[in-house]
Design an enzyme around this catalytic site. Structure first.
Site, PDB file in Angstrom:
ATOM      1  N   ARG A 121       0.818  -1.232   0.000  1.00 29.32           N
ATOM      2  CA  ARG A 121       0.000   0.000   0.000  1.00 29.32           C
ATOM      3  C   ARG A 121       0.844   1.271   0.000  1.00 29.32           C
ATOM      4  NH1 ARG A 121      -2.754  -3.394   3.465  1.00 29.32           N
ATOM      5  NH2 ARG A 121      -4.654  -4.225   2.537  1.00 29.32           N
ATOM      6  N   LYS A 143       3.660  11.199 -11.842  1.00 35.08           N
ATOM      7  CA  LYS A 143       2.880  10.269 -12.674  1.00 35.08           C
ATOM      8  C   LYS A 143       3.667   8.965 -12.760  1.00 35.08           C
ATOM      9  CE  LYS A 143       0.227  13.274 -15.774  1.00 35.08           C
ATOM     10  NZ  LYS A 143       0.034  13.708 -17.175  1.00 35.08           N
ATOM     11  N   GLU A 185      11.218  17.984 -25.227  1.00 31.04           N
ATOM     12  CA  GLU A 185      10.436  18.375 -24.039  1.00 31.04           C
ATOM     13  C   GLU A 185      10.995  19.663 -23.436  1.00 31.04           C
ATOM     14  OE1 GLU A 185       7.682  16.814 -23.313  1.00 31.04           O
ATOM     15  OE2 GLU A 185       7.870  14.810 -24.156  1.00 31.04           O
ATOM     16  N   LYS A 227       8.089  22.760 -14.602  1.00 29.79           N
ATOM     17  CA  LYS A 227       7.174  21.640 -14.346  1.00 29.79           C
ATOM     18  C   LYS A 227       6.694  21.665 -12.896  1.00 29.79           C
ATOM     19  CE  LYS A 227       5.979  16.912 -14.998  1.00 29.79           C
ATOM     20  NZ  LYS A 227       6.167  15.648 -15.662  1.00 29.79           N
ATOM     21  N   GLU A 237      -3.783  16.973 -12.749  1.00 30.20           N
ATOM     22  CA  GLU A 237      -4.198  17.328 -14.104  1.00 30.20           C
ATOM     23  C   GLU A 237      -5.698  17.589 -14.222  1.00 30.20           C
ATOM     24  OE1 GLU A 237      -1.879  15.359 -17.180  1.00 30.20           O
ATOM     25  OE2 GLU A 237      -3.498  15.685 -18.606  1.00 30.20           O
ATOM     26  N   ARG A 241      -2.263  21.414 -15.761  1.00 34.09           N
ATOM     27  CA  ARG A 241      -1.183  20.465 -16.067  1.00 34.09           C
ATOM     28  C   ARG A 241      -1.285  19.941 -17.496  1.00 34.09           C
ATOM     29  NH1 ARG A 241       1.461  15.775 -12.125  1.00 34.09           N
ATOM     30  NH2 ARG A 241       2.864  14.948 -13.707  1.00 34.09           N
ATOM     31  N   ASN A 245       1.053  18.804 -22.255  1.00 35.12           N
ATOM     32  CA  ASN A 245       0.821  17.919 -23.404  1.00 35.12           C
ATOM     33  C   ASN A 245       0.885  18.671 -24.732  1.00 35.12           C
ATOM     34  OD1 ASN A 245       0.458  15.583 -21.840  1.00 35.12           O
ATOM     35  ND2 ASN A 245      -1.615  16.254 -21.327  1.00 35.12           N
ATOM     36  N   HIS A 248       1.540  16.949 -27.989  1.00 36.44           N
ATOM     37  CA  HIS A 248       1.359  15.521 -27.744  1.00 36.44           C
ATOM     38  C   HIS A 248       0.155  14.935 -28.479  1.00 36.44           C
ATOM     39  CE1 HIS A 248       4.437  16.257 -24.809  1.00 36.44           C
ATOM     40  NE2 HIS A 248       4.380  15.042 -24.308  1.00 36.44           N
ATOM     41  N   HIS A 252       0.931  11.998 -30.653  1.00 31.07           N
ATOM     42  CA  HIS A 252       0.366  10.696 -30.327  1.00 31.07           C
ATOM     43  C   HIS A 252      -0.184  10.038 -31.608  1.00 31.07           C
ATOM     44  CE1 HIS A 252      -1.718   7.663 -28.020  1.00 31.07           C
ATOM     45  NE2 HIS A 252      -2.864   8.003 -28.567  1.00 31.07           N
ATOM     46  N   HIS A 265       9.202   8.967 -28.677  1.00 28.40           N
ATOM     47  CA  HIS A 265       8.130   9.840 -28.194  1.00 28.40           C
ATOM     48  C   HIS A 265       8.490  11.321 -28.414  1.00 28.40           C
ATOM     49  CE1 HIS A 265       4.902  11.313 -25.717  1.00 28.40           C
ATOM     50  NE2 HIS A 265       5.760  11.933 -24.925  1.00 28.40           N
TER      51      HIS A 265
HETATM   52  P1  NAD Z   1      13.749   4.834 -21.585  1.00 25.19           P
HETATM   53  O1  NAD Z   1      13.532   4.790 -20.141  1.00 25.19           O
HETATM   54  O2  NAD Z   1      13.312   3.668 -22.390  1.00 25.19           O
HETATM   55  O3  NAD Z   1      15.289   5.114 -21.869  1.00 25.19           O
HETATM   56  C1  NAD Z   1      15.746   5.166 -23.201  1.00 25.19           C
HETATM   57  C2  NAD Z   1      16.944   4.231 -23.397  1.00 25.19           C
HETATM   58  O4  NAD Z   1      18.099   4.832 -22.813  1.00 25.19           O
HETATM   59  C3  NAD Z   1      16.795   2.877 -22.747  1.00 25.19           C
HETATM   60  O5  NAD Z   1      17.356   1.897 -23.579  1.00 25.19           O
HETATM   61  C4  NAD Z   1      17.637   3.012 -21.468  1.00 25.19           C
HETATM   62  O6  NAD Z   1      18.113   1.795 -20.984  1.00 25.19           O
HETATM   63  C5  NAD Z   1      18.749   3.887 -21.949  1.00 25.19           C
HETATM   64  N1  NAD Z   1      19.437   4.684 -20.947  1.00 25.19           N
HETATM   65  C6  NAD Z   1      18.909   5.284 -19.864  1.00 25.19           C
HETATM   66  N2  NAD Z   1      19.834   6.071 -19.286  1.00 25.19           N
HETATM   67  C7  NAD Z   1      20.965   5.938 -19.998  1.00 25.19           C
HETATM   68  C8  NAD Z   1      22.251   6.523 -19.904  1.00 25.19           C
HETATM   69  N3  NAD Z   1      22.543   7.449 -18.991  1.00 25.19           N
HETATM   70  N4  NAD Z   1      23.190   6.146 -20.814  1.00 25.19           N
HETATM   71  C9  NAD Z   1      22.877   5.246 -21.797  1.00 25.19           C
HETATM   72  N5  NAD Z   1      21.685   4.701 -21.955  1.00 25.19           N
HETATM   73  C10 NAD Z   1      20.724   5.045 -21.061  1.00 25.19           C
HETATM   74  O7  NAD Z   1      13.056   6.126 -22.255  1.00 25.19           O
HETATM   75  P2  NAD Z   1      12.765   7.593 -21.724  1.00 25.19           P
HETATM   76  O8  NAD Z   1      12.667   8.418 -22.930  1.00 25.19           O
HETATM   77  O9  NAD Z   1      13.682   7.986 -20.622  1.00 25.19           O
HETATM   78  O10 NAD Z   1      11.319   7.445 -21.059  1.00 25.19           O
HETATM   79  C11 NAD Z   1      10.194   7.139 -21.825  1.00 25.19           C
HETATM   80  C12 NAD Z   1       9.105   6.686 -20.893  1.00 25.19           C
HETATM   81  O11 NAD Z   1       8.783   7.761 -20.017  1.00 25.19           O
HETATM   82  C13 NAD Z   1       7.809   6.293 -21.602  1.00 25.19           C
HETATM   83  O12 NAD Z   1       7.377   5.068 -21.079  1.00 25.19           O
HETATM   84  C14 NAD Z   1       6.837   7.408 -21.233  1.00 25.19           C
HETATM   85  O13 NAD Z   1       5.522   6.946 -21.132  1.00 25.19           O
HETATM   86  C15 NAD Z   1       7.368   7.836 -19.900  1.00 25.19           C
HETATM   87  N6  NAD Z   1       7.050   9.227 -19.546  1.00 25.19           N
HETATM   88  C16 NAD Z   1       6.526   9.451 -18.328  1.00 25.19           C
HETATM   89  C17 NAD Z   1       6.232  10.742 -17.934  1.00 25.19           C
HETATM   90  C18 NAD Z   1       5.729  10.995 -16.549  1.00 25.19           C
HETATM   91  O14 NAD Z   1       5.346  12.126 -16.245  1.00 25.19           O
HETATM   92  N7  NAD Z   1       5.726  10.007 -15.681  1.00 25.19           N
HETATM   93  C19 NAD Z   1       6.495  11.830 -18.776  1.00 25.19           C
HETATM   94  C20 NAD Z   1       7.032  11.561 -20.037  1.00 25.19           C
HETATM   95  C21 NAD Z   1       7.317  10.257 -20.403  1.00 25.19           C
HETATM   96  N1  GLY Z   2       4.497  14.626 -18.913  1.00 25.84           N
HETATM   97  C1  GLY Z   2       3.300  15.309 -18.632  1.00 25.84           C
HETATM   98  C2  GLY Z   2       2.967  15.388 -17.195  1.00 25.84           C
HETATM   99  O1  GLY Z   2       3.741  15.000 -16.349  1.00 25.84           O
HETATM  100  O2  GLY Z   2       1.910  15.848 -16.864  1.00 25.84           O
END
Ligand code: NAD
Ligand code: GLY
Length: 364
Positions: A121, A143, A185, A227, A237, A241, A245, A248, A252, A265
């Site tokens: 929990r 998020k 971003e 942010k 949101e 917030r 997007n 996006h 998307h 992305h």
């Molecule tokens: P990711 O986590 O897949 O990382 C991209 C690649 O880089 C992976 O292969 C990873 O292993 C590698 N990597 C990470 N750090 C590294 C480093 N320092 N050196 C070498 N390689 C490295 O992708 P991302 O773009 O970081 O994240 C995308 C994800 O984030 C999506 O799932 C998306 O939905 C999510 N997201 C969440 C939010 C949120 O607010 N929570 C916002 C935007 C995106």
């Molecule tokens: N990446 C959009 C949000 O965190 O709201």
């Protein structure tokens, strides 16, 4: 080293930003009142690069540690992997006296965060983001979640971390394409919220691409501050917030139509920002030169700026499935000039998108 604070009452937390600061993890966790026993969740790629310094930093500060390694890739961001993480937490005797640390990009951060939100929990959680996207976006704001086979991020929770520790030195090993995707971003924050930051990015583009530490720290700090300011006003949101997007909705649609994986992305968002900025011009909210400045800055970071060629109807259908459709009306985030934005309902999307996609040389 820079410190910011995300102000959410008793759930407030610090963001530490610096170069070569992984060895200060123990100090940062202590200040944040984090448990002395921690499970570090990472993937196999990041493990090879950063598990050792992180575990050393923890052990030298007398933390009890476990390292839990998940497979690398968005395709593993699902309930099956989450279940395997729960298995490992239970098998390692992780109880409420433990905390969980996400070490990696947004995939690891979202998944570990959701595990922390739901395991027993809820146990304390911290983030060490290692991609630019995670440092400027996903590690801040709470998020968390995983994908469902019917859509991205459909299962999740708002769950704030206790600490975000950002070491920009980790960006040295990041593939260039991932860095650029994160820059989309960063540019977004300037385009929708901060004209001066946008101008600064124009001036510092070369330094940022050369991974100059002071420039990276400044870009990450301003992005996180923007942010944090938004999340402090609208954590869940309800309204504001949603401006995060920007780009996006069309982005998307680009991802869906091209098949996930074709565009990163951030790349799809870059195309979406170009389209949104042109829609803003069509609606008289900003000038052509301003849309052009946004496009040019994205191009300086080698981001794609031309939509792929799909029929207009396909784009409209894909956008119609976007989360920002409310009571059947598409709502777009549109820039007002550079540095400001608004949420705008679009009654007849075909009338707006047809000329914009034609201008951009994409079949409308
Ligand atoms: P990711 O986590 O897949 O990382 C991209 C690649 O880089 C992976 O292969 C990873 O292993 C590698 N990597 C990470 N750090 C590294 C480093 N320092 N050196 C070498 N390689 C490295 O992708 P991302 O773009 O970081 O994240 C995308 C994800 O984030 C999506 O799932 C998306 O939905 C999510 N997201 C969440 C939010 C949120 O607010 N929570 C916002 C935007 C995106
Ligand atoms: N990446 C959009 C949000 O965190 O709201």
């Amino acid at each position: 080293m820079e410190k910011l604070q995300v102000g959410l009452g008793e759930r407030s937390y610090p963001i530490w930003i610096g170069e070569g600061i992984l060895d200060r993890l123990g100090e940062a966790l202590r200040e944040a009142g984090f448990p002395r026993r921690v499970a570090v969740v990472t993937n196999d790629t990041v493990e090879a690069l950063y598990a050792k310094p992180v575990l050393e930093a923890l052990r030298s500060a007398d933390y009890t540690t476990r390292l839990l390694v998940l497979p690398d890739g968005e395709e593993y961001k699902n309930l099956d992997t989450l279940n395997s993480l729960f298995d490992a937490l239970i098998e390692n005797g992780v109880d409420r006296g433990w905390g969980l640390i996400a070490l990696g990009g947004g995939v690891i951060g979202d998944m570990a965060g959701f595990a922390a939100a739901t395991y027993l929990r809820g146990i304390p959680f911290s983030q060490i983001p290692t991609t630019l996207l995670a440092q400027v976006d996903s590690s801040v704001g709470g998020k968390t979640g995983v994908n469902h086979r019917l859509g991205k991020n459909l299962i999740g929770a708002f769950y704030q971390p206790r600490l975000v520790l950002i070491d920009v030195e980790t960006l040295q090993t990041l593939p260039v394409r991932e860095f650029s995707a994160g820059m989309a971003e960063v540019i977004k924050y300037g385009a929708i919220r901060d004209r001066a930051f946008f101008s600064w990015l124009q001036a510092k583009a070369a330094d940022l691409q050369a991974l100059d530490a002071a420039s990276l720290i400044a870009a990450v700090r301003t992005s996180c501050q923007i942010k944090a300011d938004i999340v402090e006003i609208d954590e869940k949101e309800g309204s504001l917030r949603a401006i995060l997007n920007y780009g996006h909705t069309f982005g998307h649609a680009v991802e869906v139509l091209s098949g996930y994986g074709e565009y990163k992305h951030g790349e799809a968002v870059a195309i979406g920002m170009v389209v949104a900025s042109r829609v803003s011009v069509e609606l008289g909210l900003s000038r052509k030169e301003q849309a052009e400045q946004i496009r040019e800055l994205l191009m300086r970071f080698s981001l794609p700026v031309t939509p792929p060629k799909f029929p207009l109807d396909d784009f409209l259908r894909a956008m119609g499935r976007d989360k920002k459709v409310k009571e059947g009306v598409l709502r777009l985030i549109l820039n007002k000039g550079i540095g400001d934005c608004l949420i705008h309902p679009i009654d007849r999307p075909e009338d707006i998108f047809a000329p914009v996609l034609n201008q951009l040389g994409t079949q409308g």
